[in-house]
Structures are given as C-alpha cells and as structure tokens.
Motif scaffolding. Structure first.
Motif, PDB file in Angstrom:
ATOM      1  N   ASN A 238      -3.632   4.970 -11.268  1.00 39.96           N
ATOM      2  CA  ASN A 238      -3.499   6.140 -10.399  1.00 39.96           C
ATOM      3  C   ASN A 238      -4.892   6.552  -9.941  1.00 39.96           C
ATOM      4  OD1 ASN A 238      -2.423   8.330  -9.022  1.00 39.96           O
ATOM      5  ND2 ASN A 238      -2.577   9.664 -10.801  1.00 39.96           N
ATOM      6  N   ASN A 239      -5.422   5.804  -9.007  1.00 43.31           N
ATOM      7  CA  ASN A 239      -6.798   6.014  -8.589  1.00 43.31           C
ATOM      8  C   ASN A 239      -6.909   5.916  -7.089  1.00 43.31           C
ATOM      9  OD1 ASN A 239      -8.022   3.167  -7.684  1.00 43.31           O
ATOM     10  ND2 ASN A 239      -6.456   2.865  -9.253  1.00 43.31           N
ATOM     11  N   ILE A 240      -8.055   6.304  -6.590  1.00 44.00           N
ATOM     12  CA  ILE A 240      -8.369   6.088  -5.179  1.00 44.00           C
ATOM     13  C   ILE A 240      -9.505   5.076  -5.123  1.00 44.00           C
ATOM     14  CG2 ILE A 240      -9.180   7.151  -3.044  1.00 44.00           C
ATOM     15  CD1 ILE A 240      -7.980   9.772  -3.981  1.00 44.00           C
ATOM     16  N   ASN A 241      -9.242   3.934  -4.533  1.00 45.19           N
ATOM     17  CA  ASN A 241     -10.287   2.912  -4.486  1.00 45.19           C
ATOM     18  C   ASN A 241     -11.243   3.174  -3.328  1.00 45.19           C
ATOM     19  OD1 ASN A 241      -9.014   1.854  -2.163  1.00 45.19           O
ATOM     20  ND2 ASN A 241      -7.883   0.324  -3.339  1.00 45.19           N
ATOM     21  N   TYR A 242     -12.309   2.396  -3.294  1.00 39.16           N
ATOM     22  CA  TYR A 242     -13.379   2.642  -2.326  1.00 39.16           C
ATOM     23  C   TYR A 242     -12.919   2.407  -0.888  1.00 39.16           C
ATOM     24  CZ  TYR A 242     -18.221   2.970  -0.710  1.00 39.16           C
ATOM     25  OH  TYR A 242     -19.380   3.360  -0.077  1.00 39.16           O
ATOM     26  N   ARG A 243     -11.967   1.500  -0.702  1.00 40.33           N
ATOM     27  CA  ARG A 243     -11.469   1.206   0.639  1.00 40.33           C
ATOM     28  C   ARG A 243     -10.914   2.451   1.314  1.00 40.33           C
ATOM     29  NH1 ARG A 243      -8.214  -2.052  -0.889  1.00 40.33           N
ATOM     30  NH2 ARG A 243      -9.531  -3.902  -0.848  1.00 40.33           N
ATOM     31  N   ASN A 258       1.562   4.306  -2.246  1.00 45.21           N
ATOM     32  CA  ASN A 258       1.816   5.676  -2.715  1.00 45.21           C
ATOM     33  C   ASN A 258       1.356   5.859  -4.161  1.00 45.21           C
ATOM     34  OD1 ASN A 258       2.871   8.151  -3.420  1.00 45.21           O
ATOM     35  ND2 ASN A 258       4.831   7.809  -2.422  1.00 45.21           N
ATOM     36  N   MET A 259       0.439   6.817  -4.368  1.00 44.88           N
ATOM     37  CA  MET A 259      -0.017   7.188  -5.706  1.00 44.88           C
ATOM     38  C   MET A 259      -0.247   8.694  -5.744  1.00 44.88           C
ATOM     39  SD  MET A 259      -2.714   4.188  -6.726  1.00 44.88           S
ATOM     40  CE  MET A 259      -3.635   4.428  -5.219  1.00 44.88           C
ATOM     41  N   ASP A 260      -0.076   9.276  -6.936  1.00 47.55           N
ATOM     42  CA  ASP A 260      -0.249  10.725  -7.074  1.00 47.55           C
ATOM     43  C   ASP A 260      -1.636  11.174  -6.645  1.00 47.55           C
ATOM     44  OD1 ASP A 260       2.317  10.960  -8.030  1.00 47.55           O
ATOM     45  OD2 ASP A 260       1.742  11.044 -10.140  1.00 47.55           O
ATOM     46  N   SER A 261      -2.639  10.358  -6.942  1.00 47.88           N
ATOM     47  CA  SER A 261      -4.009  10.754  -6.630  1.00 47.88           C
ATOM     48  C   SER A 261      -4.223  10.935  -5.137  1.00 47.88           C
ATOM     49  CB  SER A 261      -5.000   9.718  -7.180  1.00 47.88           C
ATOM     50  OG  SER A 261      -4.708   8.430  -6.674  1.00 47.88           O
ATOM     51  N   ILE A 262      -3.492  10.183  -4.321  1.00 52.54           N
ATOM     52  CA  ILE A 262      -3.592  10.347  -2.868  1.00 52.54           C
ATOM     53  C   ILE A 262      -3.095  11.741  -2.480  1.00 52.54           C
ATOM     54  CG2 ILE A 262      -2.653   9.597  -0.653  1.00 52.54           C
ATOM     55  CD1 ILE A 262      -4.726   7.671  -1.686  1.00 52.54           C
ATOM     56  N   VAL A 274       1.132   7.077   3.756  1.00 51.10           N
ATOM     57  CA  VAL A 274       1.459   6.239   2.605  1.00 51.10           C
ATOM     58  C   VAL A 274       2.778   5.512   2.839  1.00 51.10           C
ATOM     59  CG1 VAL A 274       0.266   7.808   1.009  1.00 51.10           C
ATOM     60  CG2 VAL A 274       2.729   8.045   1.363  1.00 51.10           C
ATOM     61  N   TYR A 275       2.942   4.403   2.114  1.00 46.14           N
ATOM     62  CA  TYR A 275       4.215   3.687   2.126  1.00 46.14           C
ATOM     63  C   TYR A 275       4.721   3.554   0.696  1.00 46.14           C
ATOM     64  CZ  TYR A 275       1.319  -0.409   0.902  1.00 46.14           C
ATOM     65  OH  TYR A 275       0.434  -1.271   0.292  1.00 46.14           O
ATOM     66  N   ASN A 276       6.037   3.517   0.539  1.00 49.69           N
ATOM     67  CA  ASN A 276       6.658   3.472  -0.784  1.00 49.69           C
ATOM     68  C   ASN A 276       7.121   2.074  -1.178  1.00 49.69           C
ATOM     69  OD1 ASN A 276       6.640   6.404  -1.390  1.00 49.69           O
ATOM     70  ND2 ASN A 276       7.934   6.493   0.433  1.00 49.69           N
ATOM     71  N   ASP A 277       7.537   1.278  -0.209  1.00 46.92           N
ATOM     72  CA  ASP A 277       8.008  -0.084  -0.468  1.00 46.92           C
ATOM     73  C   ASP A 277       7.866  -0.882   0.819  1.00 46.92           C
ATOM     74  OD1 ASP A 277      10.222   0.639   1.185  1.00 46.92           O
ATOM     75  OD2 ASP A 277      11.287   1.414  -0.554  1.00 46.92           O
TER      76      ASP A 277
END
Length: 334
Positions: A238-243, A258-262, A274-277
C-alpha cells in the motif's frame, strides 16, 4: 557546525533519480551535500569532504564489497538507508542473497527509512518515509499528445507482464513501452515461454518498445505528451511509487492501480484516476482517449497537488530531524 552528507548514487536509474532530487532538497535546508556514484567511492572522498553522514538507496554501500570495506574504516559515520523496494525482494537485493538483509538488521548508527508502512517490521526501529519529488526537474510546457497510452518502467513480474499483454491485444500500436533494452528482451522471452501472446501480437508488442529514458527531461517529455500514463505497481502492499510523482510533476495524466494510499493523498477523478480491474482499466482508457480534454485538466490538477504536498523538501526536513535526535548534528542549520 553544518555537517556534510555523502549521497551514494546506485546503479538503479530510479534510485539515482530519487536521490538526486533529495540531494537538492537537503542542500536547500542547510546540509553540505556531496553526490558520488557508487563506483567512484574511495578513501580520499571521506577525508577530503569530512563526511559525517552517508545516505543511500535501498542497501546502498552494502551492495559493493569494496565500498563497504572503505566505509567500515570510518567508525563515527551515520548511515541512512532509504528503501523504495521491498527489502527482502530481488529488486532490493540484486544478485546478493538474503544475508544482506541480516547484516543491515544489526548495523549501528543507522537510520532505515521505508516507503511502505507494511514493511516497518523488517528492521528494528525503522521509520516510515514516503517518496516525494522535485517538481522543478520535471517541468514541461504541453504542446500536443504524441503517445496515446504509455508505460515507463520494467516489464517484469507476472502481474505487470500479463496486464501489458492484455493492453497490447486490445490497443495494439497505441500502446508505448519505455524501458531498459535488456529488461524488454527478457520480457519477450517470458512472454514466449508462457505463451502469453501469439506471433501476431508478439510482433506488435515488439513494435511498442520505444527505447530507454534516462533523464528527468526525457521522462517528463513522454509523461507530458502521453494522453494516458499507466502505473502498474509491483512493489509494496500500500504505497505510492516514484512513477506516480514523476507523472504528476510532469503534468501528465495518470491512470494507476487502486490503493488506499492513493485516496489518502490525492483526490481521485480530480488529480489522477484509478482502475480496479482489467475491465475497469479498459473502460477508463477508452473514456479518456475520447475525452482527452478532461485528462488534460486532471493532469494540471495533479501537478499542482504534488508541488504543494509532496516535495522532497518535506522529506529532507524529516531526515534532518531524525539526525538531530541522534545528537550528532547541532541544530544550527535553520
């Protein structure tokens, strides 16, 4: 007395970009900063610049036996490790084995930062420190869209490669892939071995490869001139990457998993999407390709958000506070 930080640039391109941006912020808040490639470290650098603090990406100096031996000769150094990869993963360990992780766990005078809170239990007293960005390095003036759909990064891992193959099947040459050539070649081998694409689509996939981007200017141009920039996270829970930060700082439109951190850091549908699937991904790609004026406004909003809330200066101030708590640096750097 202001202390000097040695920042060791890794062989990882992403790691270099992160540390270069952070080095500028550390310098701006009062540290003397010396930036050196890991292959260029020697005894004279430590003595000449009176280095007191060594900061590196992931396992940093431990990855190189020669550099490790050099730094081990200086007993009063403070070491800082900034992890943006899972510490027990191959991306962090490289060709080293898990013993590297065990070595770092016992190191003294060491501060360990991890960008994903889910991995803080891997090291005693490790600290959560999200990534940030120096937005000035990614500024672009939008001219027009050159690439309909782009992904910048390694095509590795089952999740990422399978998703990319689905995108190639649906969008063909509208998809553009930028990565190191060796990583692309390995992805072709993986696709063939696992029969993910037939000959027709494999050739299309090969044509989607557009080369390697190294500098902030090259990266930001592609992000800014892509109608849709994809993010497919393979590191962390559950992170935000550098991209994410790179795309937004470039005033590019981002469509990410889709992640909570977003949701905790951005307003979805306003700053990014975001997309879920896979079905949701395709629906949103179709929508934003047809309505790129909406994507353009979202990109503008996202750029403003990272500039306001996700600068490397905030990260640098956190690092400074933690160093001060060790009692090794006087608080005279205001």
């Amino acid at each position: 007395m202001i202390k000097t930080i040695l920042i060791i640039l890794p062989k990882s391109i992403a790691g270099c970009l992160i540390l270069k941006g952070l080095s500028l912020a550390l310098n701006e808040i009062g540290f003397n900063v010396v930036v050196i490639n890991i292959d260029d470290i020697n005894n004279d650098i430590i003595k000449t610049y009176n280095i007191k603090i060594v900061l590196g990406y992931d396992y940093s100096y431990l990855m190189d036996d020669n550099v490790h031996n050099i730094l081990s000769q200086f007993k009063n150094l403070i070491f800082i490790h900034y992890f943006a990869d899972i510490p027990t993963s191959q991306l962090a360990l490289g060709d080293k084995n898990i013993e590297l992780y065990n070595i770092l766990k016992t190191k003294k005078n060491t501060i360990i930062y991890i960008w994903d809170e889910n991995y803080l239990n891997l090291f005693p007293n490790s600290k959560f420190l999200p990534l940030g960005i120096n937005a000035n390095l990614y500024k672009q003036n939008f001219q027009n869209y050159k690439y309909p759909i782009s992904f910048v990064g390694r095509p590795i891992g089952k999740k990422r490669i399978e998703l990319i193959c689905q995108i190639v099947k649906k969008y063909s040459n509208n998809f553009n892939l930028f990565c190191f050539k060796t990583h692309f070649q390995k992805s072709v081998e993986y696709i063939i071995e696992n029969k993910l694409l037939d000959e027709k689509y494999l050739n299309i996939y090969k044509n989607c490869y557009k080369g390697f981007l190294k500098t902030e200017d090259e990266l930001s141009f592609v992000y800014n001139s892509s109608c849709i920039n994809l993010n497919i996270t393979i590191q962390g829970k559950n992170n935000i990457n550098y991209r994410v930060y790179e795309v937004l700082a470039s005033e590019g439109f981002l469509l990410t998993d889709n992640m909570d951190s977003i949701f905790n850091n951005f307003e979805v549908g306003k700053d990014l999407e975001v997309y879920n699937d896979i079905d949701d991904l395709f629906d949103k790609i179709d929508f934003y390709l047809k309505n790129n004026y909406i994507a353009e406004q979202i990109a503008i909003n996202g750029s403003k958000k990272v500039q306001m809330n996700h600068s490397f200066e905030k990260i640098a101030l956190k690092i400074k506070d933690d160093i001060l708590k060790l009692g090794e640096v006087k608080n005279d750097m205001q």
